[in-house]
Scaffold this motif. Sequence first.
Motif, PDB file in Angstrom:
ATOM      1  N   LYS A 137      -4.541  14.165   0.945  1.00 42.83           N
ATOM      2  CA  LYS A 137      -4.855  14.278   2.374  1.00 42.83           C
ATOM      3  C   LYS A 137      -3.547  14.323   3.180  1.00 42.83           C
ATOM      4  O   LYS A 137      -2.485  13.940   2.657  1.00 42.83           O
ATOM      5  N   ALA A 193      -3.203   8.514  -1.293  1.00 44.10           N
ATOM      6  CA  ALA A 193      -3.518   9.730  -0.526  1.00 44.10           C
ATOM      7  C   ALA A 193      -4.226  10.813  -1.350  1.00 44.10           C
ATOM      8  O   ALA A 193      -4.540  11.874  -0.818  1.00 44.10           O
ATOM      9  N   THR A 235       0.790   8.427   8.753  1.00 44.26           N
ATOM     10  CA  THR A 235       1.737   8.002   9.801  1.00 44.26           C
ATOM     11  C   THR A 235       2.114   9.224  10.629  1.00 44.26           C
ATOM     12  O   THR A 235       2.692  10.175  10.113  1.00 44.26           O
ATOM     13  N   ALA A 282       3.457   4.171  -0.813  1.00 42.68           N
ATOM     14  CA  ALA A 282       3.637   4.868  -2.099  1.00 42.68           C
ATOM     15  C   ALA A 282       5.034   4.666  -2.681  1.00 42.68           C
ATOM     16  O   ALA A 282       5.358   5.252  -3.707  1.00 42.68           O
ATOM     17  N   LYS A 331      -7.425  12.347  -2.698  1.00 47.83           N
ATOM     18  CA  LYS A 331      -8.834  12.225  -2.294  1.00 47.83           C
ATOM     19  C   LYS A 331      -9.764  13.111  -3.091  1.00 47.83           C
ATOM     20  O   LYS A 331     -10.980  13.087  -2.882  1.00 47.83           O
ATOM     21  N   ALA A 378       0.831  -1.209   0.000  1.00 44.55           N
ATOM     22  CA  ALA A 378       0.000   0.000   0.000  1.00 44.55           C
ATOM     23  C   ALA A 378       0.863   1.257   0.000  1.00 44.55           C
ATOM     24  O   ALA A 378       0.450   2.305  -0.489  1.00 44.55           O
ATOM     25  N   SER A 408       8.607   8.445   8.600  1.00 40.27           N
ATOM     26  CA  SER A 408       7.581   8.858   7.652  1.00 40.27           C
ATOM     27  C   SER A 408       7.810  10.296   7.208  1.00 40.27           C
ATOM     28  O   SER A 408       8.479  11.072   7.881  1.00 40.27           O
ATOM     29  N   ASP A 409       7.201  10.633   6.072  1.00 42.37           N
ATOM     30  CA  ASP A 409       7.255  12.008   5.576  1.00 42.37           C
ATOM     31  C   ASP A 409       6.317  12.899   6.395  1.00 42.37           C
ATOM     32  O   ASP A 409       5.289  12.430   6.880  1.00 42.37           O
ATOM     33  N   ALA A 436       4.238  14.918   1.387  1.00 45.95           N
ATOM     34  CA  ALA A 436       4.801  14.363   0.153  1.00 45.95           C
ATOM     35  C   ALA A 436       4.142  15.026  -1.049  1.00 45.95           C
ATOM     36  O   ALA A 436       4.022  14.429  -2.115  1.00 45.95           O
TER      37      ALA A 436
HETATM   38  C1  LIG Z   1       4.674  10.183  -2.932  1.00 46.07           C
HETATM   39  C2  LIG Z   1       3.919   9.733  -1.717  1.00 46.07           C
HETATM   40  C3  LIG Z   1       4.594   9.538  -0.509  1.00 46.07           C
HETATM   41  C4  LIG Z   1       3.915   9.135   0.623  1.00 46.07           C
HETATM   42  N1  LIG Z   1       4.615   8.997   1.804  1.00 46.07           N
HETATM   43  C5  LIG Z   1       3.938   8.628   2.924  1.00 46.07           C
HETATM   44  C6  LIG Z   1       4.616   8.530   4.174  1.00 46.07           C
HETATM   45  O1  LIG Z   1       5.825   8.754   4.295  1.00 46.07           O
HETATM   46  N2  LIG Z   1       3.887   8.195   5.262  1.00 46.07           N
HETATM   47  C7  LIG Z   1       2.549   7.931   5.210  1.00 46.07           C
HETATM   48  O2  LIG Z   1       1.937   7.626   6.196  1.00 46.07           O
HETATM   49  N3  LIG Z   1       1.893   8.000   4.018  1.00 46.07           N
HETATM   50  C8  LIG Z   1       2.541   8.339   2.894  1.00 46.07           C
HETATM   51  N4  LIG Z   1       1.863   8.427   1.710  1.00 46.07           N
HETATM   52  C9  LIG Z   1       0.405   8.165   1.702  1.00 46.07           C
HETATM   53  C10 LIG Z   1       0.046   6.710   1.928  1.00 46.07           C
HETATM   54  O3  LIG Z   1       0.728   5.877   1.019  1.00 46.07           O
HETATM   55  C11 LIG Z   1      -1.475   6.536   1.807  1.00 46.07           C
HETATM   56  O4  LIG Z   1      -2.137   7.465   2.609  1.00 46.07           O
HETATM   57  C12 LIG Z   1      -1.880   5.124   2.226  1.00 46.07           C
HETATM   58  O5  LIG Z   1      -1.348   4.181   1.304  1.00 46.07           O
HETATM   59  C13 LIG Z   1      -3.396   4.910   2.325  1.00 46.07           C
HETATM   60  O6  LIG Z   1      -4.008   5.128   1.080  1.00 46.07           O
HETATM   61  P1  LIG Z   1      -5.086   6.303   0.859  1.00 46.07           P
HETATM   62  O7  LIG Z   1      -4.529   7.533   1.525  1.00 46.07           O
HETATM   63  O8  LIG Z   1      -5.168   6.467  -0.620  1.00 46.07           O
HETATM   64  O9  LIG Z   1      -6.376   5.902   1.480  1.00 46.07           O
HETATM   65  C14 LIG Z   1       2.521   8.863   0.558  1.00 46.07           C
HETATM   66  C15 LIG Z   1       1.847   9.041  -0.656  1.00 46.07           C
HETATM   67  C16 LIG Z   1       2.525   9.484  -1.784  1.00 46.07           C
HETATM   68  C17 LIG Z   1       1.787   9.678  -3.076  1.00 46.07           C
END
Ligand SMILES: Cc1cc2nc3c(=O)[nH]c(=O)nc-3n(C[C@H](O)[C@H](O)[C@H](O)COP(=O)(O)O)c2cc1C
Length: 355
Positions: free
Chosen positions: A278, A223, A282, A137, A225, A135, A305-306, A309
């Motif tokens: 969104k 992320a 994390t 990214a 939405k 899941a 975590s970021d 992003a």
């Molecule tokens: C480029 C990118 C980097 C991401 N980095 C993080 C991260 O460091 N920590 C985190 O919790 N979510 C991060 N996300 C978001 C999660 O991957 C995402 O919220 C999670 O997979 C759940 O999916 P949803 O938000 O589409 O429901 C990132 C998303 C993108 C596009």
Amino acid sequence: MKLTFASAGESHGPALVAILGGLPAGLTLDREAIDADLKRRQEGYGRSPRQQIEQDRVEVLAGLRHGRTLGTPLALVVRNVDHKNWTWGMAPWAPEGEPSGKGTKPVTLPRPGHADLAGVLKYGHEDVRNALERASARHTAVHVAAGAVAKALLATIGISVQGSVVDEDGLRTAIDEARADRDTVGGVVEVRADGAPPGLGSYATKDDRLDARLAFALMGIQAVKGVEVGDGFALASLRGSQAHDEIRSDRRRDTNRAGGIEAGISNGEQIVVRAAMKPLPTLMKPLRSVDLATGEDATALVERSDVAAVEALAVVAEAAVAWELAGAAREKFGGDALEDFVAAHAAYIERIRWR
Ligand SMILES: Cc1cc2nc3c(=O)[nH]c(=O)nc-3n(C[C@H](O)[C@H](O)[C@H](O)COP(=O)(O)O)c2cc1C
């Protein structure tokens, strides 16, 4: 001719892989241009130290000879350098020896807003890591590599694609404030494509609509939405006389509220789409959750975590739009050899006398 994309790879597994089908033969690819996009994805304000560990570079295993596509499936690999710290925890086969490194203990504290709870319930996992690894990214890296290939194809017919963050200065301030509060933020990105001729996509079926395809591609990114095409949500509160782009005698427009797409077809103006991200789920100050091992109240998993992003999302969204436009262009102009594709585009431009 249809472009196809398949990918595999976990965040801390050995590598990310992608197989791209439907590219014409004879397209020149530039390894440095692909790697430059991979680097852009890794950079950006608010990202985690993971990005200093990874040095994303594309490897090509098939479909390319001496820098030119063969018209056969193009196989791309981006290795996870961080995997060296997870060789036991993310071993594809039953690991040998004593547990060592990261990922040795099951994760049982699902994060609200992440894949964790729904993922373990759906797939029957006991370790949340089995859900979060895919899941994550992280695998957008191979989407960005594919986007760089798509941009090379689009450039042969004069189309360019550029992603950016909306209100980048305001966002950076918000990131600084969130970092100080040990919180996270989201934001909005915009992708603009120049040079697309009228006629990409179709109103014939919903699957053909270019606006629907772009929305699907953007919503497919972690992320994201919300998606809008052109002035999107703002159009809902305008009158028709204010909302539509009048047509001049040269068939161009003075305004572009439609974002370059009408009835699911590019209309020759700049294509403009936006995606809302969104805040990342994390959190260093975690929200309330449950310990799946005990059923007791708990707080969610905390891991590196970021803070944001959104700048990375601008690069990923650019790649997604480029890939969809390249797919629509392949469907419209076809061709097994690049020359056929370029010639079909030129003949079409001549037929509609588009300048
Ligand atoms: C480029 C990118 C980097 C991401 N980095 C993080 C991260 O460091 N920590 C985190 O919790 N979510 C991060 N996300 C978001 C999660 O991957 C995402 O919220 C999670 O997979 C759940 O999916 P949803 O938000 O589409 O429901 C990132 C998303 C993108 C596009």
